[in-house]
Design a protein around this motif. Structure first.
Motif, PDB file in Angstrom:
ATOM      1  N   ALA A  69       0.615  -1.214   0.145  1.00 63.64           N
ATOM      2  CA  ALA A  69      -0.102   0.013  -0.100  1.00 63.64           C
ATOM      3  C   ALA A  69       0.754   1.247  -0.007  1.00 63.64           C
ATOM      4  O   ALA A  69       0.604   2.337  -0.615  1.00 63.64           O
ATOM      5  N   THR A  70       2.034   1.211   0.654  1.00 64.61           N
ATOM      6  CA  THR A  70       2.725   2.403   0.717  1.00 64.61           C
ATOM      7  C   THR A  70       4.307   1.782   0.740  1.00 64.61           C
ATOM      8  O   THR A  70       4.596   0.744   1.414  1.00 64.61           O
ATOM      9  N   LEU A  71       5.106   2.626   0.100  1.00 65.74           N
ATOM     10  CA  LEU A  71       6.602   2.222  -0.304  1.00 65.74           C
ATOM     11  C   LEU A  71       7.506   3.229  -0.022  1.00 65.74           C
ATOM     12  O   LEU A  71       7.080   4.417  -0.639  1.00 65.74           O
ATOM     13  N   VAL A  72       8.473   3.398   0.807  1.00 68.01           N
ATOM     14  CA  VAL A  72       9.834   4.297   0.826  1.00 68.01           C
ATOM     15  C   VAL A  72      10.799   3.717   0.298  1.00 68.01           C
ATOM     16  O   VAL A  72      11.373   2.750   0.895  1.00 68.01           O
ATOM     17  N   GLN A  73      11.470   4.197  -0.752  1.00 71.90           N
ATOM     18  CA  GLN A  73      12.675   3.483  -1.250  1.00 71.90           C
ATOM     19  C   GLN A  73      13.678   4.624  -1.594  1.00 71.90           C
ATOM     20  O   GLN A  73      13.310   5.956  -2.003  1.00 71.90           O
ATOM     21  N   PRO A  74      14.870   4.147  -1.515  1.00 69.48           N
ATOM     22  CA  PRO A  74      16.160   5.266  -1.808  1.00 69.48           C
ATOM     23  C   PRO A  74      16.207   5.103  -3.241  1.00 69.48           C
ATOM     24  O   PRO A  74      15.924   4.165  -3.826  1.00 69.48           O
ATOM     25  N   VAL A  75      16.868   6.427  -3.813  1.00 72.78           N
ATOM     26  CA  VAL A  75      17.136   6.641  -5.141  1.00 72.78           C
ATOM     27  C   VAL A  75      18.196   5.232  -5.641  1.00 72.78           C
ATOM     28  O   VAL A  75      19.049   5.011  -4.551  1.00 72.78           O
ATOM     29  N   ASP A  84      10.165   9.068  -9.881  1.00 73.40           N
ATOM     30  CA  ASP A  84       9.532   8.001  -9.906  1.00 73.40           C
ATOM     31  C   ASP A  84       8.264   7.995  -8.826  1.00 73.40           C
ATOM     32  O   ASP A  84       7.338   7.235  -8.673  1.00 73.40           O
ATOM     33  N   SER A  85       8.535   8.968  -7.624  1.00 75.41           N
ATOM     34  CA  SER A  85       7.516   9.033  -6.738  1.00 75.41           C
ATOM     35  C   SER A  85       6.135   9.397  -7.153  1.00 75.41           C
ATOM     36  O   SER A  85       5.770   9.871  -8.245  1.00 75.41           O
ATOM     37  N   GLY A  86       5.238   8.813  -6.491  1.00 78.45           N
ATOM     38  CA  GLY A  86       3.772   9.075  -7.107  1.00 78.45           C
ATOM     39  C   GLY A  86       2.868   7.995  -6.238  1.00 78.45           C
ATOM     40  O   GLY A  86       3.282   7.137  -5.843  1.00 78.45           O
ATOM     41  N   THR A 108      -0.667   1.990  -4.652  1.00 75.48           N
ATOM     42  CA  THR A 108       0.578   1.995  -4.054  1.00 75.48           C
ATOM     43  C   THR A 108       1.129   3.458  -3.974  1.00 75.48           C
ATOM     44  O   THR A 108       1.314   3.812  -5.002  1.00 75.48           O
ATOM     45  N   ARG A 109       1.300   3.939  -2.701  1.00 71.66           N
ATOM     46  CA  ARG A 109       1.988   5.236  -2.813  1.00 71.66           C
ATOM     47  C   ARG A 109       3.450   5.039  -2.681  1.00 71.66           C
ATOM     48  O   ARG A 109       3.793   4.413  -1.512  1.00 71.66           O
ATOM     49  N   LEU A 110       4.135   5.398  -3.538  1.00 72.61           N
ATOM     50  CA  LEU A 110       5.693   5.293  -3.508  1.00 72.61           C
ATOM     51  C   LEU A 110       6.248   6.618  -3.298  1.00 72.61           C
ATOM     52  O   LEU A 110       6.122   7.520  -4.078  1.00 72.61           O
ATOM     53  N   LEU A 111       7.319   6.873  -2.453  1.00 68.49           N
ATOM     54  CA  LEU A 111       7.876   7.778  -2.169  1.00 68.49           C
ATOM     55  C   LEU A 111       9.535   7.478  -2.313  1.00 68.49           C
ATOM     56  O   LEU A 111      10.081   6.529  -1.665  1.00 68.49           O
ATOM     57  N   VAL A 112      10.139   8.241  -3.113  1.00 68.46           N
ATOM     58  CA  VAL A 112      11.538   7.857  -3.618  1.00 68.46           C
ATOM     59  C   VAL A 112      12.484   9.110  -2.892  1.00 68.46           C
ATOM     60  O   VAL A 112      12.223   9.986  -3.347  1.00 68.46           O
ATOM     61  N   LEU A 113      13.308   8.582  -1.978  1.00 69.22           N
ATOM     62  CA  LEU A 113      14.272   9.623  -1.341  1.00 69.22           C
ATOM     63  C   LEU A 113      15.664   9.501  -1.670  1.00 69.22           C
ATOM     64  O   LEU A 113      16.020   8.504  -2.035  1.00 69.22           O
TER      65      LEU A 113
END
Lengths: 111, 112
Positions: free
Chosen positions: B9-15, B85-87, B107-112
């Motif tokens: 549902a949610t994902l936080v991933q590094p560049v 790619d965040s979105g 799915t909410r993706l946040l790329v940090l």
């Protein structure tokens, strides 16, 4: 592909009022669909109107289609706070193979 | 009845990290499948659609890819994520190519 453009971008009304959103498109269509998206959720199909129809109703929803003006409108009567959402139109262009969604109209219904 | 699932549902991933988002549909056969991305304050952008296994079309050049290993499974992947790619990623299915589309929860993706 055919893309609809919704207008206005944002709309804020009081509960009980009617809300009208418009959609314009550029080329001839076979059908036009309307969808709703609650914040942080997927889109939900509301209604489909065919190119040979001028008006269609579903509960408190009324959709009109004017193919001569290449436009459609979605009217929500007696709005409720639960109608707060973004609304998208998706015209099915003649000869196209996919739906294309615009940026939508963000409706806020204030209790 | 038909249902569509997406995870996570949610994902936080590094560049630079890889990505795999999964979508499955239940209760129907040979659905048309779609991946959309919705950036903040923007409309839906169609990324990929598939009318059958081994039939995947890409709409926008990008560092994403899609696969359909089974009839009712659609996977969105990337080898190296970019900040852009965040979105919010939405999977959808339909019976007909231009028919009503049924969307998953996203799915909410946040790329940090």
């Amino acid at each position: 592909s055919q893309q609809g453009e919704e207008d206005p971008q944002a709309l804020s009304i009081q509960e009980g009022e009617n809300a009208t959103m418009n959609c314009s498109y550029k080329t001839s269509i076979n059908n036009l669909q309307w969808y709703r998206q609650n914040s942080g959720r997927g889109l939900v199909h509301l209604i489909l109107i065919r190119s040979n129809e001028r008006e269609k109703h579903s509960g408190r929803l009324r959709v009109t289609l004017d193919t001569s003006k290449k436009s459609s409108s979605l009217l929500i009567t007696a709005s409720r706070a639960a109608d707060t959402a973004s609304y998208f139109c998706a015209p099915e262009g003649a000869g196209s193979y996919q739906l294309t969604f615009g940026k939508g109209t963000k409706l806020s219904v204030i209790p | 009845s038909q249902t569509i699932h997406q995870w996570p549902a949610t994902l936080v991933q590094p560049v630079g990290s890889p990505l795999s988002l999964e979508c499955t549909v239940e209760g129907t056969s040979n659905p048309n499948l779609y991946w959309y991305r919705q950036a903040a304050g923007r409309g839906l952008q169609l990324l990929f659609y598939s009318i059958g296994i081994d039939q995947i079309s890409s709409e926008v050049p990008q560092n994403l890819s899609a696969s359909r290993p089974q009839d009712r499974q659609f996977i969105l992947s990337s080898k190296k994520l970019l900040l852009s790619d965040s979105g919010f990623y939405l999977c959808a299915w339909s019976v007909k190519v231009l028919g009503t589309q049924y969307f998953g929860p996203g799915t909410r993706l946040l790329v940090l």
